[in-house]
Enzyme design. Structure first.
Site, mmCIF file in Angstrom:
data_model
loop_
_atom_site.group_PDB
_atom_site.id
_atom_site.type_symbol
_atom_site.label_atom_id
_atom_site.label_comp_id
_atom_site.label_asym_id
_atom_site.label_seq_id
_atom_site.Cartn_x
_atom_site.Cartn_y
_atom_site.Cartn_z
ATOM 1 C CE LYS A 103 29.308 15.950 17.380
ATOM 2 N NZ LYS A 103 29.284 14.531 16.992
ATOM 3 N NE ARG A 154 37.154 7.884 19.534
ATOM 4 C CZ ARG A 154 36.440 7.109 18.735
ATOM 5 N NH1 ARG A 154 37.002 6.092 18.107
ATOM 6 N NH2 ARG A 154 35.149 7.310 18.572
HETATM 7 N N1 BES Z 1 30.252 13.504 21.521
HETATM 8 C C1 BES Z 1 30.195 12.638 20.414
HETATM 9 C C2 BES Z 1 29.355 11.411 20.663
HETATM 10 C C3 BES Z 1 27.891 11.662 20.868
HETATM 11 C C4 BES Z 1 27.039 11.641 19.786
HETATM 12 C C5 BES Z 1 27.403 11.869 22.125
HETATM 13 C C6 BES Z 1 25.689 11.856 19.984
HETATM 14 C C7 BES Z 1 26.062 12.079 22.316
HETATM 15 C C8 BES Z 1 25.207 12.057 21.250
HETATM 16 C C9 BES Z 1 31.596 12.169 20.027
HETATM 17 O O1 BES Z 1 32.601 13.079 20.255
HETATM 18 C C10 BES Z 1 31.568 11.901 18.565
HETATM 19 O O2 BES Z 1 31.340 12.816 17.829
HETATM 20 N N2 BES Z 1 31.835 10.669 18.169
HETATM 21 C C11 BES Z 1 31.833 10.300 16.791
HETATM 22 C C12 BES Z 1 32.958 9.349 16.582
HETATM 23 C C13 BES Z 1 33.237 9.045 15.134
HETATM 24 C C14 BES Z 1 33.720 10.284 14.417
HETATM 25 C C15 BES Z 1 34.288 7.963 15.069
HETATM 26 C C16 BES Z 1 30.503 9.660 16.491
HETATM 27 O O3 BES Z 1 29.981 8.921 17.311
HETATM 28 O O4 BES Z 1 29.975 9.931 15.406
HETATM 29 MN MN MN Z 2 32.777 14.472 18.641
#
Ligand code: BES
Ligand code: MN
Ligand code: ZN
Length: 480
Positions: free
Chosen positions: A262, A336
């Site tokens: 990230k 997931r």
């Molecule tokens: N934990 C994150 C989702 C999240 C983002 C929670 C911001 C709280 C605040 C999750 O694991 C994630 O990174 N999801 C990705 C999925 C994508 C790579 C398909 C996302 O939402 O960007």
């Molecule tokens: Mn994630």
């Protein structure tokens, strides 16, 4: 905060501050006597336009010995026909945070106005309790701002409801503490300790080697990059109900994204990626304390998602307990993966329903902001029940569709599924992915990515972890 219910005259109770809820446009009607004892000061303030009774408006008056309470706090509830249970909760929150900000410790609530509305003062107390929270574990300076005691002045029999509310709020605070804790002090092993701290539940921890034997390849792939050992935690609370409901909570104690790392800005907030598991622990805490009839199996697939030489890589293919294979498109879609294996594992208990609660997608906050929990599922009646519980608690859920066409979004060229379907429909495709594992078991998915954390103070939710899901799910089980 200690709660005392007493049938006593407002003017005769010694306390730091007496709260008088007032309606917009009705002056001090419910409090003619108190107003008179106070030399008509409240009326003067109102006629001068310094207090109108708008929702959450406050005005503090020193009583100078005219009555026993040292101060009177006027708090607005808005117009009579517009007051709702949630407005009371918010007013309670506002009153408590205003008074605790002044370091006031001992407060009382007059319930006359609220009774005249045929609403329950318990909602006001609930708001006050929820607001009376701060996370000071890492502050070296002692600064106890919390209110210590509230006396509810009423002749209503409220003991049972108050006890329930107290348990639910304590559980929400327990969850907030876990979520606010930084990931160096909140690892999968810390979650095990939190689970073991609960009374009247049994805790089983599936360690990495056993998880390997069971074939939890998707879940284990998330933990591969970290030195923190994964802990797959199973907590059972058995009330008198025979058929269990499984509660799966996403338990990523830190989500860096892994190799699909990230951006560093805001990454510190990814300690809250275990908020789903905190909600499950909170629910189990209150359920066992209140000896609820529910039979709940909490499942927390805990892991830390970090990049390293041993981490999963985009393109890797992993296998879940069920044998389904997943191509990892993004190591940042780790939630997931862990939750899929947990849902599969949950089916072994033949639960009447599986509910998962997870900070699953950034797309959830894009769609709903910070106000609403996204709900998906395969059972309309179950979702309707969740909707009812959400209206009661104001932890609001809203349904999203899982139309068959979304399946194409997560088709892989080389495996059964892929873990990321691209930006479009990101909230739904994450839900659809989980649906493939729930199969025929009645199932609900709650995405709390937008609601588990708040960057601004709200009337009864201070900045930081919100404790979302605890009151919602407790209400769901209470009315089940
Ligand atoms: N934990 C994150 C989702 C999240 C983002 C929670 C911001 C709280 C605040 C999750 O694991 C994630 O990174 N999801 C990705 C999925 C994508 C790579 C398909 C996302 O939402 O960007
Ligand atoms: Mn994630
Ligand atoms: Zn995550």
């Amino acid at each position: 905060m200690k709660i005392i219910i007493q049938n006593k005259k407002e003017t005769d109770l010694s306390c730091d501050a007496l709260i008088l809820p007032l309606l917009e446009g009705e002056g001090t009607t419910s409090y003619k006597d108190i107003n008179r004892s106070l030399n008509n000061i409240p009326d003067k303030i109102i006629s001068a336009g310094e207090f109108t009774g708008k929702p959450n408006e406050v005005c503090l008056v020193h009583t100078e010995g005219m009555i026993k309470p040292d101060r009177v706090l006027l708090i607005g509830l808005g117009k009579r026909n517009e007051v709702t249970v949630e407005k009371l909760r918010q007013a309670g929150g506002k009153a408590a945070s205003y008074l605790s900000g002044l370091k006031i410790k001992d407060i009382a609530l007059s319930t006359k106005t609220i009774s005249s509305l045929k609403l329950t003062p318990v909602a006001f107390v609930e708001g006050a309790l929820l607001a009376n929270y701060s996370f000071r574990k890492y502050k070296s300076e002692e600064n106890h701002k919390e209110i210590k005691k509230i006396t509810v002045l009423t002749n209503e029999k409220l003991d049972k409801q108050i006890k329930w509310t107290e348990a639910a709020v304590n559980a929400a605070h327990f969850a907030r503490d876990l979520v606010n804790s930084p990931s160096n002090d909140m690892t999968p092993s810390t979650l095990v300790k939190a689970a073991r701290s609960l009374k009247n539940v049994s805790v089983k921890v599936i360690e990495k080697s056993e998880a390997e034997r069971l074939g939890m390849g998707a879940y284990l792939s998330v933990a591969k990059g970290s030195n923190e050992p994964p802990k797959f935690i199973v907590i059972t609370y058995k009330g008198k109900n025979t058929t269990p409901v499984a509660l799966v909570g996403k338990a990523i104690t830190f989500d860096s994204g892994g190799i699909s790392i990230k951006p560093s800005e805001g990454m510190e907030k990814m300690k809250y990626d275990m908020a789903g598991s905190a909600a499950v622990l909170g629910v189990l805490k209150a359920a066992s304390e209140m000896k609820m009839p529910a039979h709940i199996i909490g499942i927390l697939p805990a892991a830390e998602n970090l990049p390293s030489g041993t981490a999963s890589k985009p393109g890797d293919v992993v296998k879940t307990i069920s044998g389904k294979t997943i191509e990892i498109i993004s190591t940042d879609a780790e939630g997931r993966l862990a939750v899929a294996d947990a849902i599969e594992y949950a089916k072994r208990f033949k639960p009447s329903a599986i509910i998962d609660i997870a900070t699953l997608t950034g797309a959830c906050s894009i769609a709903f902001g910070n106000e609403t929990v996204a709900m998906m599922g395969n059972d309309e009646a179950l979702m309707e029940k969740m909707k009812k519980a959400s209206e009661e608690t104001y932890e609001r859920v809203w349904p999203m569709p899982l139309f068959d066409e979304y399946k194409d979004y997560i088709k892989s060229d080389i495996a059964d599924l892929k873990n990321a379907g691209g930006r479009s429909g990101g909230l739904i495709t994450a839900g659809y992915f989980l649906k493939e594992f729930a199969g025929d078991t009645p199932w609900i998915h709650l995405d709390i990515a937008g609601t588990a954390w708040t960057d601004k103070d709200r009337p009864y939710i201070p900045k930081g972890a919100t404790g979302i899901g605890v009151r919602l799910l407790l209400e769901f089980f209470r009315t089940a």
